[in-house]
Design a protein around this motif. Structure first.
Motif, PDB file in Angstrom:
ATOM      1  N   PHE A  67      47.341  85.503   7.454  1.00  0.00           N
ATOM      2  CA  PHE A  67      48.607  85.849   8.088  1.00  0.00           C
ATOM      3  C   PHE A  67      49.035  84.766   9.074  1.00  0.00           C
ATOM      4  N   TYR A  68      48.071  84.317   9.873  1.00  0.00           N
ATOM      5  CA  TYR A  68      48.421  83.322  10.885  1.00  0.00           C
ATOM      6  C   TYR A  68      48.643  81.941  10.272  1.00  0.00           C
ATOM      7  N   THR A  69      47.888  81.654   9.234  1.00  0.00           N
ATOM      8  CA  THR A  69      48.112  80.377   8.545  1.00  0.00           C
ATOM      9  C   THR A  69      49.550  80.313   8.038  1.00  0.00           C
ATOM     10  N   GLU A  70      49.981  81.425   7.438  1.00  0.00           N
ATOM     11  CA  GLU A  70      51.354  81.468   6.934  1.00  0.00           C
ATOM     12  C   GLU A  70      52.371  81.423   8.071  1.00  0.00           C
ATOM     13  N   LEU A  71      52.024  82.063   9.177  1.00  0.00           N
ATOM     14  CA  LEU A  71      52.934  82.080  10.318  1.00  0.00           C
ATOM     15  C   LEU A  71      53.133  80.662  10.877  1.00  0.00           C
ATOM     16  N   VAL A  72      52.030  79.926  10.986  1.00  0.00           N
ATOM     17  CA  VAL A  72      52.147  78.562  11.508  1.00  0.00           C
ATOM     18  C   VAL A  72      52.890  77.677  10.507  1.00  0.00           C
ATOM     19  N   ALA A  73      52.654  77.887   9.217  1.00  0.00           N
ATOM     20  CA  ALA A  73      53.395  77.124   8.201  1.00  0.00           C
ATOM     21  C   ALA A  73      54.887  77.397   8.341  1.00  0.00           C
ATOM     22  N   LYS A  74      55.229  78.665   8.511  1.00  0.00           N
ATOM     23  CA  LYS A  74      56.636  79.051   8.696  1.00  0.00           C
ATOM     24  C   LYS A  74      57.220  78.363   9.937  1.00  0.00           C
ATOM     25  N   THR A  75      56.398  78.288  10.991  1.00  0.00           N
ATOM     26  CA  THR A  75      56.831  77.651  12.232  1.00  0.00           C
ATOM     27  C   THR A  75      57.101  76.162  12.025  1.00  0.00           C
ATOM     28  N   LEU A  76      56.197  75.508  11.282  1.00  0.00           N
ATOM     29  CA  LEU A  76      56.369  74.071  11.051  1.00  0.00           C
ATOM     30  C   LEU A  76      57.604  73.809  10.192  1.00  0.00           C
ATOM     31  N   ILE A  77      57.866  74.724   9.244  1.00  0.00           N
ATOM     32  CA  ILE A  77      59.078  74.587   8.425  1.00  0.00           C
ATOM     33  C   ILE A  77      60.312  74.683   9.320  1.00  0.00           C
ATOM     34  N   LEU A  78      60.273  75.640  10.243  1.00  0.00           N
ATOM     35  CA  LEU A  78      61.383  75.779  11.194  1.00  0.00           C
ATOM     36  C   LEU A  78      61.512  74.514  12.046  1.00  0.00           C
ATOM     37  N   ALA A  79      60.363  73.892  12.357  1.00  0.00           N
ATOM     38  CA  ALA A  79      60.386  72.663  13.158  1.00  0.00           C
ATOM     39  C   ALA A  79      61.088  71.538  12.402  1.00  0.00           C
ATOM     40  N   ILE A  80      60.804  71.398  11.106  1.00  0.00           N
ATOM     41  CA  ILE A  80      61.474  70.374  10.294  1.00  0.00           C
ATOM     42  C   ILE A  80      62.983  70.655  10.268  1.00  0.00           C
ATOM     43  N   PHE A  81      63.313  71.910  10.034  1.00  0.00           N
ATOM     44  CA  PHE A  81      64.707  72.351   9.985  1.00  0.00           C
ATOM     45  C   PHE A  81      65.406  71.996  11.314  1.00  0.00           C
ATOM     46  N   ALA A  82      64.736  72.301  12.416  1.00  0.00           N
ATOM     47  CA  ALA A  82      65.336  72.059  13.732  1.00  0.00           C
ATOM     48  C   ALA A  82      65.442  70.564  14.035  1.00  0.00           C
ATOM     49  N   MET A  83      64.438  69.784  13.620  1.00  0.00           N
ATOM     50  CA  MET A  83      64.535  68.327  13.835  1.00  0.00           C
ATOM     51  C   MET A  83      65.744  67.780  13.090  1.00  0.00           C
ATOM     52  N   SER A  84      65.969  68.286  11.875  1.00  0.00           N
ATOM     53  CA  SER A  84      67.110  67.791  11.093  1.00  0.00           C
ATOM     54  C   SER A  84      68.421  68.122  11.794  1.00  0.00           C
ATOM     55  N   LEU A  85      68.497  69.308  12.387  1.00  0.00           N
ATOM     56  CA  LEU A  85      69.726  69.675  13.100  1.00  0.00           C
ATOM     57  C   LEU A  85      69.898  68.840  14.369  1.00  0.00           C
ATOM     58  N   ASP A  86      68.763  68.527  15.011  1.00  0.00           N
ATOM     59  CA  ASP A  86      68.844  67.759  16.254  1.00  0.00           C
ATOM     60  C   ASP A  86      69.375  66.340  16.017  1.00  0.00           C
ATOM     61  N   LEU A  87      69.183  65.824  14.801  1.00  0.00           N
ATOM     62  CA  LEU A  87      69.779  64.522  14.476  1.00  0.00           C
ATOM     63  C   LEU A  87      71.282  64.576  14.703  1.00  0.00           C
ATOM     64  N   LEU A  88      71.869  65.714  14.345  1.00  0.00           N
ATOM     65  CA  LEU A  88      73.320  65.872  14.491  1.00  0.00           C
ATOM     66  C   LEU A  88      73.686  66.250  15.922  1.00  0.00           C
ATOM     67  N   VAL A  89      73.069  67.323  16.414  1.00  0.00           N
ATOM     68  CA  VAL A  89      73.460  67.864  17.721  1.00  0.00           C
ATOM     69  C   VAL A  89      73.027  66.922  18.848  1.00  0.00           C
ATOM     70  N   GLY A  90      71.764  66.544  18.817  1.00  0.00           N
ATOM     71  CA  GLY A  90      71.196  65.818  19.947  1.00  0.00           C
ATOM     72  C   GLY A  90      71.462  64.326  19.909  1.00  0.00           C
ATOM     73  N   TYR A  91      71.451  63.741  18.716  1.00  0.00           N
ATOM     74  CA  TYR A  91      71.544  62.284  18.663  1.00  0.00           C
ATOM     75  C   TYR A  91      72.943  61.777  18.358  1.00  0.00           C
ATOM     76  N   THR A  92      73.719  62.550  17.612  1.00  0.00           N
ATOM     77  CA  THR A  92      75.046  62.060  17.240  1.00  0.00           C
ATOM     78  C   THR A  92      76.161  62.836  17.933  1.00  0.00           C
ATOM     79  N   GLY A  93      75.809  63.955  18.591  1.00  0.00           N
ATOM     80  CA  GLY A  93      76.823  64.735  19.283  1.00  0.00           C
ATOM     81  C   GLY A  93      77.666  65.592  18.359  1.00  0.00           C
ATOM     82  N   LEU A  94      77.127  65.916  17.183  1.00  0.00           N
ATOM     83  CA  LEU A  94      77.855  66.761  16.234  1.00  0.00           C
ATOM     84  C   LEU A  94      77.231  68.157  16.229  1.00  0.00           C
TER      85      LEU A  94
END
Lengths: 322, 258
Positions: A27-54
């Protein structure tokens, strides 16, 4: 020495993540995997929001489009290799971002937020209201992709631990690639656009092209997260493209620290931990989450990623008073 | 060399710009030559900024033509105007405050080298761009503070950086919007020296309220009033002009003491 103190926590966290599945329950292995997936997703969004101002409020569209691509390209009885289904789903998301980007990047500010949301809602209703992808129920993935290398099956995705390690490896890969990218001239141009687009134009940059390039890349990376998500859960639903999902990932970025790469990762862990904790505590877990986000925004304007700098400042100040 | 022999870099022919019913510029023509500083004067609201914005491509003209070395560039967007040699500085300082002074100059110089092979590399690994940044920092008197974060510079130094960034893009025409705004006497005289040196290779359009500087530097002065060209000529002619005096009523003291 300073460098050591900055990288040491990262190395330690990495070591913990590497051995984690050996001790935790599935259960926890899957939970951490889910968290890391969310981290990739959030890093991709931060390219727009945080670095480019979009500020994109429709980033879930690309996450979901990649996930649906995987599900729709896996009819009953088909067994796909990850070597083509992974790139194809990422490219589908990137292509969607490229096409949508051509339209939305002609707007600015609040209009940009609204138009990105509108396109994401269109994608949501495409899957929700038509039979294309099983309607509002979504669809199960008929079979998980396989990963063979030189005739050997190197990973089996029926095994959550294997998925975990793939997700972890890709998280590290994405983090390091983006760290490199943002230190190149291209990264400086993005930051320049966020800081003062008018000046960038006056210096001879066609900023539209750069914004379209990063919007497409961010869409593709969100697609990578979507691919991993469907690999982990084995099904897709229209909820993956819903505006709640776009809102959540934006919260993760804000919580962790806009304009940093480690911020989205910290934000993802905090978000998931809080979600699990609050869900067990009360029915209205969103209420707890909301209060926490408000507290962070007021108390820590730079997000969780700003904590080390604050502590350091406090210590330096303390030392001066002594 | 007389004025007539100098090479024409930029020519604006009968530029007009209307905002709804308001004529911000009507039929303004100006010729910018290499080796000349052409000052643009006029009271607030005379249309100086509108004129600069049309030359830089930030505002499309309602009518009229802009020629760069004889070629019509009126339809080009702002980033293309910069690429072909029209550089502008801003009235409000427009630097990148979180970057170092050198990174600001490098980012400006990099705009001439946008090939993918040059963009996806660390900025300081591009020798041509780094060399250019050193040149413009030396030229503008910023060589000593290249690694300083731009946001922490004094106001005067930020104005110098503003000019350095324009120069880093290798323009032949300089459109300078109040480069002396808010500067102290020392900083001001350094900037005047710099502009005098830049005159040799560039055609310069200077919008400036500091009359001492304008009359010390300008080879040609054009006066705008209510969006229209009132008078254009050498400083002596402008100083003696009754029309200019009456337009500057109340400000004529300023012109007198020069």
């Amino acid at each position: 020495m300073a460098r050591f103190f900055r990288t040491f926590p990262l190395i330690a966290a990495l070591a913990v993540l590497l051995v984690f599945p050996m001790f935790g329950q599935i259960f926890y292995t899957e939970l951490v995997a889910k968290t890391l997936i969310l981290a990739i997703f959030a890093m991709s969004l931060d390219l727009l929001v945080g670095y480019t101002g979009l500020v994109s409020f429709g980033h879930a569209a690309y996450f979901g489009i990649a996930a649906y691509t995987v599900a729709l390209l896996t009819p009953a009885g088909a067994v796909n290799s990850i070597w083509w289904i992974l790139p194809v789903s990422v490219l589908a998301a990137a292509l969607a971002a490229l096409v949508i980007g051509v339209f939305v990047l002609r707007t600015k500010g609040i209009y940009f937020i609204m138009v990105t949301l509108a396109f994401a809602q269109m994608a949501f209703f495409l899957f929700h209201d038509t039979d294309l992808g099983g309607g509002s129920d979504g669809i199960f993935l008929n079979s998980k992709p396989t990963a063979h290398l030189f005739g050997h099956e190197i990973l089996t995705f029926e095994n959550p631990t294997h998925i975990y390690y793939l997700v972890l490896a890709l998280t590290i890969f994405v983090y390091l690639s983006l760290r490199w990218l943002l230190k190149t001239s291209f990264g400086h141009i993005l930051i320049g656009i966020r800081s003062n687009e008018h000046r960038m134009v006056a210096m001879g940059y066609n900023t539209f092209n750069y914004k379209l390039a990063i919007f497409t890349m961010a869409g593709g990376l969100a697609g990578l997260a979507g691919f991993l998500q469907v690999l982990l859960t084995g099904f897709v639903t229209p909820e993956m493209l819903a505006w709640h999902q776009s809102g959540n990932v934006l919260l993760v970025v804000i919580l962790g620290g806009i304009g940093t790469l480690i911020g989205p990762v910290l934000g993802a862990f905090t978000f998931v931990a809080l979600q699990e904790f609050a869900q067990g505590l009360v029915d209205r877990w969103q209420l707890v989450m909301g209060i926490f986000v408000i507290l962070v925004v007021f108390a820590l304007p730079g997000g969780l990623a700003a904590i080390p700098a604050r502590v350091r400042r406090r210590l330096v100040k303390g030392a001066q008073h002594d | 060399m007389t004025e007539r022999h100098r090479e024409v870099f930029l020519e604006a022919r009968s530029l007009s710009r209307h905002f709804g019913g308001l004529a911000a510029n009507s039929n303004v023509s100006v010729t910018l030559r290499r080796g000349e500083i052409h000052a643009l004067l006029g009271p607030n609201g005379a249309g100086k900024s509108t004129f600069i914005n049309m030359l830089s491509g930030d505002l499309p003209p309602s009518s009229g033509t802009i020629l760069l070395k004889g070629e019509d560039v009126s339809g080009l967007p702002a980033h293309r105007r910069s690429r072909i040699g029209i550089g502008r500085s801003f009235q409000r300082t427009n630097i990148f405050p979180t970057f170092s002074v050198q990174e600001n100059c490098v980012l400006a110089a990099q705009s001439r080298q946008q090939q993918p092979g040059k963009i996806f590399r660390p900025p300081l690994h591009n020798q041509a761009v780094v060399d250019r940044s050193h040149e413009v920092m030396a030229l503008t008197g910023l060589a000593h503070c290249g690694s300083q974060i731009a946001g922490t510079l004094s106001h005067g130094e930020q104005r110098q950086l503003e000019i350095a960034m324009v120069l880093a893009t290798n323009p032949i025409v300089l459109l300078l919007d109040e480069p002396l705004a808010g500067m102290g006497a020392d900083e001001s005289s350094r900037m005047v020296d710099l502009l005098a040196r830049l005159r040799r290779d560039h055609a310069i359009l200077l919008v400036e309220h500091d009359m001492d500087a304008v009359f010390a530097l300008a080879d040609v002065i054009t006066v705008l009033v209510n969006g229209e060209l009132l008078e254009s000529g050498p400083p002596a002619q402008i100083k003696a002009s009754p029309a200019v005096r009456s337009a500057y009523l109340g400000e004529d003291e300023e012109i007198d003491h020069v």
